[in-house]
Design an enzyme around this catalytic site. Structure first.
Site, PDB file in Angstrom:
ATOM      1  N   GLY A  13       7.152  37.749  23.156  1.00 56.71           N
ATOM      2  CA  GLY A  13       8.454  38.421  23.302  1.00 56.71           C
ATOM      3  C   GLY A  13       8.843  38.558  24.763  1.00 56.71           C
ATOM      4  O   GLY A  13       9.470  39.536  25.155  1.00 56.71           O
ATOM      5  N   ARG A  16      12.645  38.050  27.704  1.00 53.00           N
ATOM      6  CA  ARG A  16      13.492  39.069  28.354  1.00 53.00           C
ATOM      7  C   ARG A  16      12.772  40.433  28.289  1.00 53.00           C
ATOM      8  O   ARG A  16      11.659  40.543  27.762  1.00 53.00           O
ATOM      9  CB  ARG A  16      14.845  39.153  27.658  1.00 53.00           C
ATOM     10  CG  ARG A  16      14.742  39.652  26.231  1.00 53.00           C
ATOM     11  CD  ARG A  16      16.117  39.954  25.669  1.00 53.00           C
ATOM     12  NE  ARG A  16      16.005  40.800  24.516  1.00 53.00           N
ATOM     13  CZ  ARG A  16      16.539  40.532  23.323  1.00 53.00           C
ATOM     14  NH1 ARG A  16      17.231  39.432  23.148  1.00 53.00           N
ATOM     15  NH2 ARG A  16      16.387  41.378  22.329  1.00 53.00           N
ATOM     16  N   VAL A  65       5.898  35.223  15.994  1.00 51.95           N
ATOM     17  CA  VAL A  65       4.553  35.817  16.007  1.00 51.95           C
ATOM     18  C   VAL A  65       4.064  36.225  14.616  1.00 51.95           C
ATOM     19  O   VAL A  65       2.874  36.425  14.413  1.00 51.95           O
ATOM     20  CB  VAL A  65       4.449  37.031  16.978  1.00 51.95           C
ATOM     21  CG1 VAL A  65       4.729  36.612  18.407  1.00 51.95           C
ATOM     22  CG2 VAL A  65       5.372  38.174  16.542  1.00 51.95           C
ATOM     23  N   TYR A 155       9.120  51.586  12.193  1.00 50.77           N
ATOM     24  CA  TYR A 155       8.698  51.310  13.574  1.00 50.77           C
ATOM     25  C   TYR A 155       7.586  52.264  14.010  1.00 50.77           C
ATOM     26  O   TYR A 155       6.596  51.860  14.625  1.00 50.77           O
ATOM     27  CB  TYR A 155       9.937  51.463  14.460  1.00 50.77           C
ATOM     28  CG  TYR A 155       9.771  51.109  15.913  1.00 50.77           C
ATOM     29  CD1 TYR A 155       9.783  49.775  16.335  1.00 50.77           C
ATOM     30  CD2 TYR A 155       9.648  52.109  16.883  1.00 50.77           C
ATOM     31  CE1 TYR A 155       9.673  49.461  17.683  1.00 50.77           C
ATOM     32  CE2 TYR A 155       9.543  51.797  18.225  1.00 50.77           C
ATOM     33  CZ  TYR A 155       9.560  50.479  18.620  1.00 50.77           C
ATOM     34  OH  TYR A 155       9.450  50.162  19.958  1.00 50.77           O
ATOM     35  N   LYS A 159       3.906  51.243  15.123  1.00 47.13           N
ATOM     36  CA  LYS A 159       3.430  51.516  16.483  1.00 47.13           C
ATOM     37  C   LYS A 159       2.186  52.406  16.472  1.00 47.13           C
ATOM     38  O   LYS A 159       1.348  52.309  17.379  1.00 47.13           O
ATOM     39  CB  LYS A 159       4.561  52.133  17.318  1.00 47.13           C
ATOM     40  CG  LYS A 159       5.685  51.137  17.648  1.00 47.13           C
ATOM     41  CD  LYS A 159       5.155  49.874  18.306  1.00 47.13           C
ATOM     42  CE  LYS A 159       6.199  49.121  19.114  1.00 47.13           C
ATOM     43  NZ  LYS A 159       5.669  47.827  19.624  1.00 47.13           N
TER      44      LYS A 159
HETATM   45  P1  NAP Z   1      13.694  43.277  23.715  1.00 46.96           P
HETATM   46  O1  NAP Z   1      14.456  43.320  24.993  1.00 46.96           O
HETATM   47  O2  NAP Z   1      14.452  43.341  22.438  1.00 46.96           O
HETATM   48  O3  NAP Z   1      12.780  41.970  23.742  1.00 46.96           O
HETATM   49  C1  NAP Z   1      11.955  41.653  22.660  1.00 46.96           C
HETATM   50  C2  NAP Z   1      11.698  40.176  22.659  1.00 46.96           C
HETATM   51  O4  NAP Z   1      10.829  39.897  21.538  1.00 46.96           O
HETATM   52  C3  NAP Z   1      12.959  39.337  22.463  1.00 46.96           C
HETATM   53  O5  NAP Z   1      12.983  38.266  23.381  1.00 46.96           O
HETATM   54  C4  NAP Z   1      12.825  38.860  21.031  1.00 46.96           C
HETATM   55  O6  NAP Z   1      13.427  37.598  20.753  1.00 46.96           O
HETATM   56  C5  NAP Z   1      11.326  38.740  20.888  1.00 46.96           C
HETATM   57  N1  NAP Z   1      10.928  38.684  19.486  1.00 46.96           N
HETATM   58  C6  NAP Z   1      11.415  39.401  18.440  1.00 46.96           C
HETATM   59  N2  NAP Z   1      10.839  39.047  17.301  1.00 46.96           N
HETATM   60  C7  NAP Z   1       9.965  38.060  17.608  1.00 46.96           C
HETATM   61  C8  NAP Z   1       9.073  37.251  16.837  1.00 46.96           C
HETATM   62  N3  NAP Z   1       8.973  37.396  15.504  1.00 46.96           N
HETATM   63  N4  NAP Z   1       8.319  36.330  17.480  1.00 46.96           N
HETATM   64  C9  NAP Z   1       8.419  36.161  18.812  1.00 46.96           C
HETATM   65  N5  NAP Z   1       9.247  36.893  19.604  1.00 46.96           N
HETATM   66  C10 NAP Z   1      10.019  37.822  19.000  1.00 46.96           C
HETATM   67  O7  NAP Z   1      12.640  44.458  23.613  1.00 46.96           O
HETATM   68  P2  NAP Z   1      11.866  45.310  24.746  1.00 46.96           P
HETATM   69  O8  NAP Z   1      12.607  46.580  24.927  1.00 46.96           O
HETATM   70  O9  NAP Z   1      11.536  44.462  25.910  1.00 46.96           O
HETATM   71  O10 NAP Z   1      10.553  45.681  23.922  1.00 46.96           O
HETATM   72  C11 NAP Z   1       9.323  44.990  24.074  1.00 46.96           C
HETATM   73  C12 NAP Z   1       8.237  45.746  23.322  1.00 46.96           C
HETATM   74  O11 NAP Z   1       8.177  47.088  23.805  1.00 46.96           O
HETATM   75  C13 NAP Z   1       8.480  45.860  21.818  1.00 46.96           C
HETATM   76  O12 NAP Z   1       7.249  45.803  21.132  1.00 46.96           O
HETATM   77  C14 NAP Z   1       9.077  47.240  21.672  1.00 46.96           C
HETATM   78  O13 NAP Z   1       8.884  47.758  20.381  1.00 46.96           O
HETATM   79  C15 NAP Z   1       8.288  47.998  22.719  1.00 46.96           C
HETATM   80  N6  NAP Z   1       8.905  49.226  23.203  1.00 46.96           N
HETATM   81  C16 NAP Z   1      10.117  49.205  23.829  1.00 46.96           C
HETATM   82  C17 NAP Z   1      10.664  50.396  24.301  1.00 46.96           C
HETATM   83  C18 NAP Z   1      11.987  50.450  25.015  1.00 46.96           C
HETATM   84  O14 NAP Z   1      12.450  51.573  25.295  1.00 46.96           O
HETATM   85  N7  NAP Z   1      12.616  49.339  25.352  1.00 46.96           N
HETATM   86  C19 NAP Z   1       9.976  51.605  24.110  1.00 46.96           C
HETATM   87  C20 NAP Z   1       8.739  51.583  23.462  1.00 46.96           C
HETATM   88  C21 NAP Z   1       8.208  50.383  23.021  1.00 46.96           C
HETATM   89  P3  NAP Z   1      14.934  37.488  20.180  1.00 46.96           P
HETATM   90  O15 NAP Z   1      15.812  37.977  21.250  1.00 46.96           O
HETATM   91  O16 NAP Z   1      15.107  36.025  19.903  1.00 46.96           O
HETATM   92  O17 NAP Z   1      14.976  38.349  18.970  1.00 46.96           O
END
Ligand code: NAP
Length: 255
Positions: A13, A16, A65, A155, A159
């Site tokens: 992932g 970005r 994944v 979620y 998590k």
């Molecule tokens: P994000 O900007 O939405 O990026 C997630 C990336 O994962 C996207 O590029 C997405 O691709 C990719 N992805 C989704 N489903 C996938 C799959 N089945 N196989 C491969 N890649 C996949 O999210 P983020 O905020 O950076 O979050 C990253 C991680 O941190 C996640 O696990 C999220 O739950 C966790 N997290 C985030 C926050 C927050 O505040 N941002 C807080 C706590 C935890 P597409 O764009 O093509 O869908």
């Protein structure tokens, strides 16, 4: 000399958001990096943006994944093209938020599939290399939502599941030189939180300000904040730390 010179790191992932921030940090510290994401073109574009150390390489790999065939092919490509695998960060994630009575079976299955099955498949594929070479680092991504968050039954369960998975892998793989830890981010400014703002009908900046008011350090987090923690946990400085979940949330879970 970087902490990851001669190492190969795989981050899912990572086209970005948090994953890309982590990929940048690993590359800056000398690693060869594989960016695994759903869309191969986006993954390749992100890989091309990395600043690499001497002799290091980057590759973008398209894979879901949640698919065992995709994951096995991705790990084989990493080993063939980058010469091995030393660090795995299970970061790919999605949200399908809704209150329980409105949450569909698909919302539940999709979230479980990406977070839990994804982390399982990647870890299983990577561990055979880690165990054979008696060296490996796994960093899983949990969330402060693991502790409970309205509208996120799927979620939150996934998590918190990641935390149990992390502790169990730490027990099983520790004797083979593999450290397994998790990071639980609080609010991190990415497209994921921007999409939440849109869903709630809030302006992105207002939503970030609101979130910042709810933690002791009075700011939101950025991918770099998670990258710092990930680089530490994946480094040899953290070799006596395993099975832990590090909350990187500006203290949000304290208040
Ligand atoms: P994000 O900007 O939405 O990026 C997630 C990336 O994962 C996207 O590029 C997405 O691709 C990719 N992805 C989704 N489903 C996938 C799959 N089945 N196989 C491969 N890649 C996949 O999210 P983020 O905020 O950076 O979050 C990253 C991680 O941190 C996640 O696990 C999220 O739950 C966790 N997290 C985030 C926050 C927050 O505040 N941002 C807080 C706590 C935890 P597409 O764009 O093509 O869908």
């Amino acid at each position: 000399m970087g902490r990851f010179d001669g190492r190969v790191a795989v981050i899912t992932g990572a086209a970005r958001g948090i994953g890309f921030g982590v990929a940048q940090r690993f590359a800056q510290e000398g690693a060869s990096v594989a960016i695994v994401d759903l869309d191969e073109a986006a993954a390749a574009e992100a890989a091309a943006k990395l600043t690499l150390g001497e002799g290091a390489k980057a590759v973008g790999i398209g894979a879901n994944v949640g698919s065992a065939a995709d994951v096995d092919a991705a790990i084989s490509r990493v080993v063939d093209e980058l010469g091995g695998i030393h660090v795995l960060m299970n970061n790919a994630g999605i949200t399908r938020d809704n209150l329980l009575f409105k949450m569909t079976e698909d919302d539940w299955d999709l979230v479980m599939n990406v977070h839990l099955k994804g982390a399982f498949l990647l870890s299983k594929a990577a561990q055979q290399h880690f165990v054979a070479q008696k060296y490996g680092k796994i960093v899983n991504v949990s969330s402060t939502s693991a502790l409970g968050n309205r509208g996120q039954a799927n979620y939150s369960a996934a998590k918190m599941g990641i935390q149990g998975f992390t502790r169990t892998l730490a027990i099983e793989l520790g004797p083979y030189g593999v450290n397994v830890n998790a990071i639980a981010p609080g609010f991190i400014a990415t497209e994921m939180t921007d999409a939440t703002a849109a869903r709630l009908g809030l302006d992105v900046e207002d939503f970030r300000k609101l979130s910042a008011e709810h933690n002791p350090v009075r700011r939101v987090g950025f991918p770099e904040d998670i990258a710092s923690a990930a680089a530490f946990l994946a480094s040899d400085e953290a070799s006596y730390i395993t099975g832990q979940t590090l909350y990187v949330d500006g203290g949000a879970t304290l208040v």
